[in-house]
Design a protein around this motif. Structure first.
Motif, PDB file in Angstrom:
ATOM      1  N   UNK A  48       0.859  -1.187   0.000  1.00  0.00           N
ATOM      2  CA  UNK A  48       0.000   0.000   0.000  1.00  0.00           C
ATOM      3  C   UNK A  48       0.896   1.239   0.000  1.00  0.00           C
ATOM      4  N   UNK A  49       0.504   2.242  -0.755  1.00  0.00           N
ATOM      5  CA  UNK A  49       1.277   3.481  -0.773  1.00  0.00           C
ATOM      6  C   UNK A  49       0.785   4.394   0.350  1.00  0.00           C
ATOM      7  N   UNK A  50       1.671   5.277   0.799  1.00  0.00           N
ATOM      8  CA  UNK A  50       1.282   6.242   1.830  1.00  0.00           C
ATOM      9  C   UNK A  50       0.139   7.125   1.346  1.00  0.00           C
ATOM     10  N   UNK A  51       0.175   7.488   0.080  1.00  0.00           N
ATOM     11  CA  UNK A  51      -0.860   8.349  -0.485  1.00  0.00           C
ATOM     12  C   UNK A  51      -2.226   7.663  -0.420  1.00  0.00           C
ATOM     13  N   UNK A  52      -2.265   6.405  -0.823  1.00  0.00           N
ATOM     14  CA  UNK A  52      -3.532   5.691  -0.816  1.00  0.00           C
ATOM     15  C   UNK A  52      -4.036   5.453   0.608  1.00  0.00           C
ATOM     16  N   UNK A  53      -3.124   5.107   1.521  1.00  0.00           N
ATOM     17  CA  UNK A  53      -3.521   4.927   2.918  1.00  0.00           C
ATOM     18  C   UNK A  53      -4.090   6.224   3.480  1.00  0.00           C
ATOM     19  N   UNK A  54      -3.438   7.325   3.194  1.00  0.00           N
ATOM     20  CA  UNK A  54      -3.913   8.628   3.649  1.00  0.00           C
ATOM     21  C   UNK A  54      -5.307   8.928   3.091  1.00  0.00           C
ATOM     22  N   UNK A  55      -5.522   8.653   1.809  1.00  0.00           N
ATOM     23  CA  UNK A  55      -6.827   8.885   1.187  1.00  0.00           C
ATOM     24  C   UNK A  55      -7.915   8.046   1.857  1.00  0.00           C
ATOM     25  N   UNK A  56      -7.615   6.781   2.114  1.00  0.00           N
ATOM     26  CA  UNK A  56      -8.614   5.904   2.735  1.00  0.00           C
ATOM     27  C   UNK A  56      -8.935   6.336   4.166  1.00  0.00           C
ATOM     28  N   UNK A  57      -7.912   6.714   4.918  1.00  0.00           N
ATOM     29  CA  UNK A  57      -8.153   7.178   6.286  1.00  0.00           C
ATOM     30  C   UNK A  57      -8.995   8.449   6.284  1.00  0.00           C
ATOM     31  N   UNK A  58      -8.717   9.361   5.354  1.00  0.00           N
ATOM     32  CA  UNK A  58      -9.521  10.588   5.251  1.00  0.00           C
ATOM     33  C   UNK A  58     -10.963  10.256   4.892  1.00  0.00           C
ATOM     34  N   UNK A  59     -11.143   9.289   4.009  1.00  0.00           N
ATOM     35  CA  UNK A  59     -12.503   8.894   3.615  1.00  0.00           C
ATOM     36  C   UNK A  59     -13.242   8.281   4.803  1.00  0.00           C
ATOM     37  N   UNK A  60     -12.563   7.386   5.534  1.00  0.00           N
ATOM     38  CA  UNK A  60     -13.171   6.804   6.728  1.00  0.00           C
ATOM     39  C   UNK A  60     -13.525   7.891   7.742  1.00  0.00           C
ATOM     40  N   UNK A  61     -12.656   8.890   7.852  1.00  0.00           N
ATOM     41  CA  UNK A  61     -12.929   9.991   8.774  1.00  0.00           C
ATOM     42  C   UNK A  61     -14.169  10.766   8.328  1.00  0.00           C
ATOM     43  N   UNK A  62     -14.266  11.053   7.037  1.00  0.00           N
ATOM     44  CA  UNK A  62     -15.426  11.801   6.537  1.00  0.00           C
ATOM     45  C   UNK A  62     -16.720  11.007   6.668  1.00  0.00           C
TER      46      UNK A  62
END
Length: 117
Positions: A48-62
């Motif tokens: 997993x890339x850091x960028x994709x992990x960051x995107x998924x965490x932001x989505x889960x947060x939203x």
């Protein structure tokens, strides 16, 4: 066992889309296993890339599944914790894991998935 209702359910569809996005399910599983730091989650998920992990965490947060906690230390520490809504997904994740153990062949465990797929 409940009766299947053939009508389209937008809430079901939204849920499947949320947890079915690439890497989302394994991120959720790591959070349920107790990971709270970005690096813990990243290290537990090969490719997993850091960028994709960051995107998924932001989505889960939203979506209200994860909360991002900023701890005022030096340097600043960021933790990701499941909300009550996120923890409520645990039974579903366990059922999917059990299904995978029963129905997917073991040789698929050795297959590496490319981060861009």
């Amino acid at each position: 066992m409940s009766t299947y209702e053939p009508d389209f359910c937008p809430r079901y569809h939204k849920t499947v889309e949320m947890i079915g996005r690439r890497w989302a399910g394994v991120i959720l599983r790591e959070l349920l296993r107790g990971a709270t730091h970005f690096r813990q989650i990243s290290d537990a998920i090969p490719d997993i890339t850091d960028k994709l992990l960051s995107e998924r965490l932001k989505r889960f947060e939203s979506e209200g599944v994860v909360e991002r906690i900023v701890i005022p230390t030096t340097p600043v520490t960021i933790e990701y914790r499941l909300t009550e809504k996120g923890r409520a997904l645990e039974a579903a994740v366990q059922e999917i894991s059990a299904w995978a153990e029963t129905w997917l062949p073991a040789e698929e465990e050795s297959t590496t998935v490319k981060a861009g797929e």
